[in-house]
Design a protein around this motif. Structure first.
Motif, short mmCIF file in Angstrom:
data_model
loop_
_atom_site.label_atom_id
_atom_site.label_comp_id
_atom_site.label_asym_id
_atom_site.label_seq_id
_atom_site.Cartn_x
_atom_site.Cartn_y
_atom_site.Cartn_z
N PRO A 84 7.08 -28.21 -5.81
CA PRO A 84 8.42 -28.44 -6.36
C PRO A 84 8.68 -29.93 -6.54
O PRO A 84 8.28 -30.74 -5.70
N SER A 85 9.34 -30.30 -7.62
CA SER A 85 9.68 -31.70 -7.84
C SER A 85 10.98 -32.06 -7.14
O SER A 85 11.31 -33.24 -7.01
N LYS A 86 11.73 -31.05 -6.68
CA LYS A 86 12.93 -31.29 -5.91
C LYS A 86 13.27 -30.02 -5.13
O LYS A 86 12.80 -28.93 -5.46
N VAL A 87 14.05 -30.17 -4.08
CA VAL A 87 14.49 -29.03 -3.27
C VAL A 87 16.00 -29.11 -3.12
O VAL A 87 16.52 -30.13 -2.68
N ASP A 88 16.69 -28.06 -3.51
CA ASP A 88 18.14 -28.00 -3.34
C ASP A 88 18.45 -27.57 -1.92
O ASP A 88 18.27 -26.41 -1.55
N ILE A 89 18.91 -28.51 -1.12
CA ILE A 89 19.09 -28.24 0.30
C ILE A 89 20.25 -27.28 0.55
O ILE A 89 20.32 -26.63 1.61
N ASP A 90 21.16 -27.14 -0.41
CA ASP A 90 22.29 -26.22 -0.24
C ASP A 90 21.86 -24.76 -0.35
O ASP A 90 22.48 -23.88 0.26
N THR A 91 20.84 -24.50 -1.14
CA THR A 91 20.40 -23.12 -1.33
C THR A 91 19.11 -22.79 -0.57
O THR A 91 18.75 -21.62 -0.46
N PHE A 92 18.44 -23.82 -0.06
CA PHE A 92 17.19 -23.60 0.67
C PHE A 92 17.44 -22.78 1.93
O PHE A 92 18.42 -22.99 2.65
N ARG A 93 16.52 -21.86 2.21
CA ARG A 93 16.57 -21.06 3.43
C ARG A 93 15.17 -20.92 4.02
O ARG A 93 14.18 -20.76 3.30
N LEU A 94 15.09 -21.01 5.34
CA LEU A 94 13.85 -20.71 6.06
C LEU A 94 13.90 -19.24 6.44
O LEU A 94 14.77 -18.80 7.19
#
Length: 397
Positions: A84-94
């Motif tokens: 990924p060239s970027k990660v949206d931390i608001d929608t990211f889930r582990l």
């Protein structure tokens, strides 16, 4: 909720690009053939380029003069080119699933508010670090000594996360997958695994900070598995899924790749007699190396020089470091700096004052608390776990 700035990863466009060729030096201190290519991708300062797709970057030796490797020059290792060239931390889930009572989808806020923060200092070292020095040479990324870095990692103990998910008592393994992906369907996804008892030992953790800052994207933002004392192949970056298994994990990167001779100290085998019984690489072996002066440096006659370097192992602790000036016939003790933690590297010093002009050659070896030390020669087919006694040739003028 605090939002971390997402970072872009232009793999083929570098902020700075330079190339230089250094004179050949002793085989144990400078890589053999190709000139060094220095690049500065987004988020990083000038580093040695190994490959650009996937991105693999080596830390220049001078940065090992610092106890904690700066994030902007911390080595980079990826196996798959689809990142990924970027990660949206608001929608990211582990995602935590598998053999658990309650599958979880944890946001970054969940990880920071639902769990007690945990910090550990640990060395992260690529299994193929220093592969370019193997004799005879072997295939694979031709790293020098810079495929490693020491850092303070902050995050959550994996044990705490698995307890919240209700991991079941009959669990055998835990697997880990990241956001990187294979470029083709025929390429195995990069998934690693640990035995369940290891995963819940209270030291294995999921980090969201590195040296007090969010992880750089190239080092696994937003989450990285940290397996203290084990080679970095297990330190899965961009970690997005943890799966608890009720049977042993089966996968290419555990069964076919990253294998070493089973039960053999230093992973040794012979080119004409390859081991048939292999196992996944695991704990780091004992090692020491020179940091300063570097081979191309000149020291001054009659002036004291602080020869220094680093020593480390898989967590048993460095007991002593010794220096030889007569090709290993006799050894003298080096001085050790304070212990930064059993999984950290440890700095050593040796004072030397040259009496006359000329070339001087030094050897270094470390011994840990279990009495394990370094061999004069080591080899295996994959170029893993290199920990030969190293030499440094320097000139006095």
């Amino acid at each position: 909720m605090k939002r971390y700035l997402t970072t872009y990863l232009p793999l083929l466009i570098f902020i700075q690009f330079s190339c230089n060729t250094k004179p050949k030096a002793p085989a144990t201190t400078v890589s053999a053939d190709a000139p060094e290519m220095l690049v500065s991708p987004a988020g990083k300062d000038s580093m040695l380029l190994l490959t650009d797709r996937p991105p693999n970057l080596e830390t220049p030796l001078k940065y090992f003069l610092e106890d904690y490797t700066p994030n902007n020059v911390f080595f980079v290792r990826w196996h798959l080119s689809s990142l990924p060239s970027k990660v949206d931390i608001d929608t990211f889930r582990l995602r935590v699933n598998g053999n658990v009572a309650t599958p979880l989808e944890l946001s970054m806020e969940d990880l920071k508010t639902k769990f007690k923060p945990y910090t550990i200092t640990a060395l992260c070292q690529c299994a193929g670090n220093s592969r370019s020095f193997f004799d005879p040479r072997v295939a694979g990324g031709q790293w020098k000594n810079g495929a490693m870095g020491n850092a303070k990692w902050t995050g959550v103990k994996l044990k705490d996360i698995l307890e919240l998910a209700g991991a079941k008592a009959n669990s055998k393994d835990v697997s880990f997958n990241g956001l990187d992906g294979p470029p083709m369907d025929s390429t195995p996804d990069f998934v690693k695994a640990l035995h369940y008892d290891h995963a819940i030992d209270g030291e294995v953790m999921i980090a969201y900070e590195m040296n007090g800052e969010p992880l750089p994207l190239l080092n696994g933002y937003p989450l990285k598995l940290v397996v203290p004392g084990w080679y970095a192949t297990y330190w899965v970056g961009m970690l997005s899924e943890v799966q608890v298994l009720d049977k042993p994990f089966k996968g290419f990167w555990m069964e076919k790749a990253y294998l070493v001779p089973k039960g053999v100290v230093n992973g040794n085998e012979k080119p004409d007699s390859l081991s048939k019984d292999m196992e996944p690489i695991n704990k780091m072996d004992v090692r020491s190396l020179f940091v300063s002066p570097e081979p191309e440096n000149t020291i001054e006659v009659g002036k004291a020089t602080d020869i220094q370097g680093l020593a480390f192992d898989g967590g048993d602790g460095i007991e002593k470091v010794e220096i030889s000036q007569d090709s290993g016939k006799t050894w003298k003790p080096a001085r050790l700096d304070a212990d930064l933690g059993k999984y950290s590297w440890r700095r050593w010093h040796y004072n030397f004052t040259p009496a006359e002009k000329g070339n001087y050659v030094f050897w270094v070896k470390a011994t840990n608390s279990k009495g394990l030390s370094q061999p004069f020669h080591q080899w295996n087919r994959s170029g893993y776990m290199r920990n030969e006694i190293e030499s440094l040739a320097i000139n006095a003028q």
